[in-house]
Design an enzyme around this catalytic site. Structure first.
Site, PDB file in Angstrom:
ATOM      1  N   ASP A 215     -27.317-103.542 -19.569  1.00 23.09           N
ATOM      2  CA  ASP A 215     -26.992-102.414 -20.440  1.00 23.09           C
ATOM      3  C   ASP A 215     -25.981-102.799 -21.507  1.00 23.09           C
ATOM      4  O   ASP A 215     -25.678-101.991 -22.387  1.00 23.09           O
ATOM      5  CB  ASP A 215     -26.475-101.230 -19.624  1.00 23.09           C
ATOM      6  CG  ASP A 215     -25.268-101.585 -18.773  1.00 23.09           C
ATOM      7  OD1 ASP A 215     -25.398-102.462 -17.907  1.00 23.09           O
ATOM      8  OD2 ASP A 215     -24.187-100.989 -18.981  1.00 23.09           O
TER       9      ASP A 215
ATOM     10  N   ASP B  33     -13.764 -89.617 -17.234  1.00 21.37           N
ATOM     11  CA  ASP B  33     -13.210 -88.666 -18.203  1.00 21.37           C
ATOM     12  C   ASP B  33     -13.765 -88.855 -19.610  1.00 21.37           C
ATOM     13  O   ASP B  33     -13.426 -88.098 -20.521  1.00 21.37           O
ATOM     14  CB  ASP B  33     -11.684 -88.726 -18.215  1.00 21.37           C
ATOM     15  CG  ASP B  33     -11.134 -90.115 -18.584  1.00 21.37           C
ATOM     16  OD1 ASP B  33     -11.897 -90.948 -19.104  1.00 21.37           O
ATOM     17  OD2 ASP B  33      -9.931 -90.361 -18.337  1.00 21.37           O
TER      18      ASP B  33
END
Length: 461
Positions: free
Chosen positions: A247, A121
């Site tokens: 990352d 989301d």
């Protein structure tokens, strides 16, 4: 400090980002603004209303990026390669120079969906935002190179999460960091065999972060050194990042993106922060190895444009650089003057921490002996004074006795009259959150930040 916008990445031809649109939140309630960080980039004079416009509604800052940029990257997650990454709930909002002339980023977390949201989301729980604000404040106090939590705004949505009671409150965080270019940015370019963009990205790093460098080999060497410093500072802060994926590491050697972090209550090399780290890959004692493995992935990518022998030499230099940075970090935490070789001090200190185990806190040892043996009367009368006996303590004390205090005036700071150090342990964070979640009472949160700031000023690391 005068505001000096510098949207250099958006003006560059580098194909390492996508333009995105910020979420339109139903509300924007300011919960935290970091005026000290804002002053460093000339934004401290913003009214609360303007602050919310820029950092809750994401109206562009004057002469800065006209649109947000979601950065593209891949990464190894728990050492498994994932090409489906990228900024999934954040973006680069602006760039500017700080009062030291450094190029800094304002990046977000929880600002909405992007092409890399992967079904998520794009939101951040309010608890996650609170935890990150606390983490960055504490890490800065303990001398760790870290992003600064710049802003936290509650956004009025009800989020469903599987790892905490739901629905839960939502927020958007803005952080100030030297760079959001990750190791994974280079992994993506290597995966695509995009040599031209990789060369251009290295040139961008040289121009804006590493002006003393001239090529990819030099840049990698600088990143190795910066990362060695970061890893050493984590270890002396007793900090466990939790998710040391490629990352989650950037090229300027700053810690950022705090999810399931923890601070050690006591020394435990096997201590993990993430419940899903079932093998202990990113346990406290394994963090330097994890960082080295990640550097190996970055170095492998750079072999596309750099000399492999030179890159390997820098990679192999990490351990020696880390050992020295750990020595310097221990001396800084103890407020003593480093020598040419502080290996014995590090060994005896960690031997003592291991000997104390649950009978003495990790932070307590550094706090008690801040100033070296000049702090001995305070240390021996502290709540941990009874633990400073035995062979491990004698070895540490004998070694510490050969050192001089680096800044004697610091140990006279009123904060050191208190018996306990400042800590940020799991139960403390949970208590702060409980007050917010059940009573909407932010007093513990702000009081904790005030105490951490006092600790930062006392340590002056």
């Amino acid at each position: 400090m005068t505001y000096r916008p510098a949207p250099l990445l958006s003006r560059s031809p580098l194909a390492v980002h996508d333009t995105v649109t910020a979420a339109d939140f139903p509300q924007a309630t300011l919960r935290y603004r970091n005026d000290r960080a804002a002053q460093s980039v000339g934004l401290d004079d913003l009214s609360d209303a303007d602050w919310i416009r820029h950092f809750g509604r994401f109206v562009p800052l004057p002469d800065n990026q006209p649109v947000p940029l979601a950065l593209r990257y891949h990464g190894h997650q728990f050492r498994h390669y994932n090409p489906d990454l990228g900024d999934g709930r954040g973006f680069l909002f602006a760039q500017m120079y700080d009062d030291k002339g450094r190029l800094l980023d304002l990046g977000t977390k929880g600002s909405g969906k992007t092409p890399y949201s992967r079904g998520g989301d794009g939101r951040l729980t309010l608890k996650g935002g609170v935890r990150e604000v606390l983490a960055t404040a504490m890490l800065e106090a303990l001398g760790v190179p870290t992003s600064k939590s710049f802003s936290l705004i509650e956004t009025g949505e009800r989020l469903v999460r599987g790892d905490e009671p739901s629905p839960t409150r939502s927020s958007v965080l803005v952080r100030l960091s030297h760079s959001h270019i990750r190791f994974g940015t280079f992994e993506r370019l290597a995966y695509l065999n995009d040599v031209a963009t990789m060369r251009d990205l290295v040139a961008f790093l040289i121009a804006n972060y590493y002006p003393a460098c001239t090529n990819a080999e030099d840049v990698f060497d600088a990143v190795v050194s910066a990362t060695a410093t970061l890893a050493a500072r984590w270890m002396t802060a007793g900090f466990v990042h939790g998710v040391l994926n490629t990352d989650n590491m950037n090229v300027t050697g700053e810690s950022f993106d705090y999810g399931p972090y923890r601070f050690l209550p006591h020394y435990d090399p096997a201590f993990t922060a993430a419940y899903f780290d079932e093998t202990g890959l990113y346990a406290y004692g394994r963090q330097p190895d994890a960082v080295l493995w990640n550097l190996g992935q970055l170095g492998r990518c750079l072999t596309l444009i750099g000399d492999q022998a030179a890159l390997v030499a820098s990679f192999n230099a990490f351990s020696e650089r880390y050992d020295r940075e750990l020595q310097l970090a221990v001396c800084a935490r103890l407020n003593v003057v480093p020598t040419a070789d502080d290996g014995a001090l590090v060994r005896t200190l960690y031997d003592l921490l291991a000997d104390l185990h649950g009978d003495g806190s990790f932070e307590g040892l550094f706090y008690d002996w801040f100033g070296g043996t000049a702090a001995e009367p305070r240390a021996l009368s502290s709540p941990r004074g009874h633990t400073y006996t035995g062979g491990a303590f004698a070895a540490f004390h004998d070694c510490l006795n050969t050192y001089t205090t680096a800044a004697p005036a610091r140990i006279d700071h009123p904060r050191f009259a208190e018996a306990e150090p400042e800590t940020l342990l799991y139960d403390e964070i949970e208590a702060i959150w409980a007050q917010i979640a059940f009573e909407d009472d932010w007093s513990l949160f702000h009081a904790k930040l005030d105490r951490i700031e006092t600790y930062r000023q006392a340590l002056a690391l």
